[in-house]
Design a protein around this motif. Structure first.
Motif, PDB file in Angstrom:
ATOM      1  N   THR A 121       0.836  -1.206   0.000  1.00 31.69           N
ATOM      2  CA  THR A 121       0.000   0.000   0.000  1.00 31.69           C
ATOM      3  C   THR A 121       0.871   1.257   0.000  1.00 31.69           C
ATOM      4  OG1 THR A 121      -1.734  -1.186   1.206  1.00 31.69           O
ATOM      5  CG2 THR A 121      -1.846   1.200   1.254  1.00 31.69           C
ATOM      6  N   VAL A 122       1.925   1.279   0.798  1.00 33.75           N
ATOM      7  CA  VAL A 122       2.831   2.432   0.861  1.00 33.75           C
ATOM      8  C   VAL A 122       3.501   2.650  -0.495  1.00 33.75           C
ATOM      9  CG1 VAL A 122       5.013   3.267   1.859  1.00 33.75           C
ATOM     10  CG2 VAL A 122       3.228   2.358   3.341  1.00 33.75           C
ATOM     11  N   VAL A 123       3.961   1.557  -1.128  1.00 38.07           N
ATOM     12  CA  VAL A 123       4.617   1.670  -2.437  1.00 38.07           C
ATOM     13  C   VAL A 123       3.634   2.253  -3.450  1.00 38.07           C
ATOM     14  CG1 VAL A 123       5.591   0.350  -4.362  1.00 38.07           C
ATOM     15  CG2 VAL A 123       6.339  -0.118  -2.021  1.00 38.07           C
ATOM     16  N   GLU A 124       2.393   1.771  -3.443  1.00 36.88           N
ATOM     17  CA  GLU A 124       1.386   2.293  -4.380  1.00 36.88           C
ATOM     18  C   GLU A 124       1.145   3.768  -4.148  1.00 36.88           C
ATOM     19  OE1 GLU A 124      -2.024  -0.182  -3.734  1.00 36.88           O
ATOM     20  OE2 GLU A 124      -1.204  -1.860  -4.884  1.00 36.88           O
ATOM     21  N   LEU A 126       3.208   5.969  -2.742  1.00 38.59           N
ATOM     22  CA  LEU A 126       4.396   6.733  -3.107  1.00 38.59           C
ATOM     23  C   LEU A 126       4.489   6.901  -4.626  1.00 38.59           C
ATOM     24  CD1 LEU A 126       7.131   5.392  -0.666  1.00 38.59           C
ATOM     25  CD2 LEU A 126       6.117   7.662  -0.706  1.00 38.59           C
ATOM     26  N   GLN A 127       4.092   5.885  -5.371  1.00 40.06           N
ATOM     27  CA  GLN A 127       4.129   5.957  -6.831  1.00 40.06           C
ATOM     28  C   GLN A 127       3.167   7.029  -7.317  1.00 40.06           C
ATOM     29  OE1 GLN A 127       3.458   1.990  -8.215  1.00 40.06           O
ATOM     30  NE2 GLN A 127       5.645   1.474  -8.152  1.00 40.06           N
ATOM     31  N   LEU A 128       2.095   7.233  -6.595  1.00 45.95           N
ATOM     32  CA  LEU A 128       1.143   8.299  -6.992  1.00 45.95           C
ATOM     33  C   LEU A 128       1.746   9.686  -6.791  1.00 45.95           C
ATOM     34  CD1 LEU A 128      -2.204   6.903  -5.503  1.00 45.95           C
ATOM     35  CD2 LEU A 128      -1.535   7.002  -7.904  1.00 45.95           C
ATOM     36  N   CYS A 129       2.680   9.774  -5.846  1.00 49.93           N
ATOM     37  CA  CYS A 129       3.298  11.074  -5.536  1.00 49.93           C
ATOM     38  C   CYS A 129       4.437  11.439  -6.491  1.00 49.93           C
ATOM     39  CB  CYS A 129       3.843  11.076  -4.109  1.00 49.93           C
ATOM     40  SG  CYS A 129       2.554  10.949  -2.867  1.00 49.93           S
TER      41      CYS A 129
END
Length: 133
Positions: A121-124, A126-129
């Motif tokens: 969830t954190v990786v997803e 961060l990818q949005l940012c």
């Protein structure tokens, strides 16, 4: 006296085979008979009682060995049941101990999967940012 013996046999048979409510009239017929009929009837009754006692004793003797064998077998079964109870208790304890290890490992797997899901969830997020191409 010889004539009253069959009558006494009939009376005894009637006493043994009838409902208790009918016993009174049957016993009264003993007193309505010839002189000393009561005494002869009592002698016949005593003989009948002794005969029944012998039959009961024979039956008890006949079944006594079977009873002793059954008790002996029951004692063996009780000893076997006690051994089985100890084995079941021991098996239950070992299963409980093994189950504790499985529960501990399962809780660890659940904790790791929750961590893995959180990381994903954190990786997803961060990818949005990240700036897009």
């Amino acid at each position: 006296m010889a004539e009253s013996l069959p009558e006494h046999d009939r009376i005894l048979q009637e006493i043994e085979s009838t409902d208790t409510a009918c016993v009174g009239p049957t016993l009264r017929s003993v007193y309505d008979d010839q002189p000393n009929a009561h005494q002869r009837f009592m002698e016949k009754l005593d003989a009948c009682i002794r005969n029944h006692d012998r039959e009961i004793e024979k039956m008890c003797n006949f079944h006594h060995q079977g009873f002793v064998d059954a008790i002996t077998e029951l004692l063996k079964v009780r000893a076997d049941a006690e051994k089985l109870k100890v084995q079941v208790t021991d098996t239950n304890r070992r299963l409980q101990d093994a189950g504790k290890e499985v529960i501990a490992q399962t809780e660890e797997i659940i904790r790791c999967r929750v961590q893995q899901r959180n990381i994903t969830t954190v990786v997803e997020k961060l990818q949005l940012c990240l700036p897009g191409e």
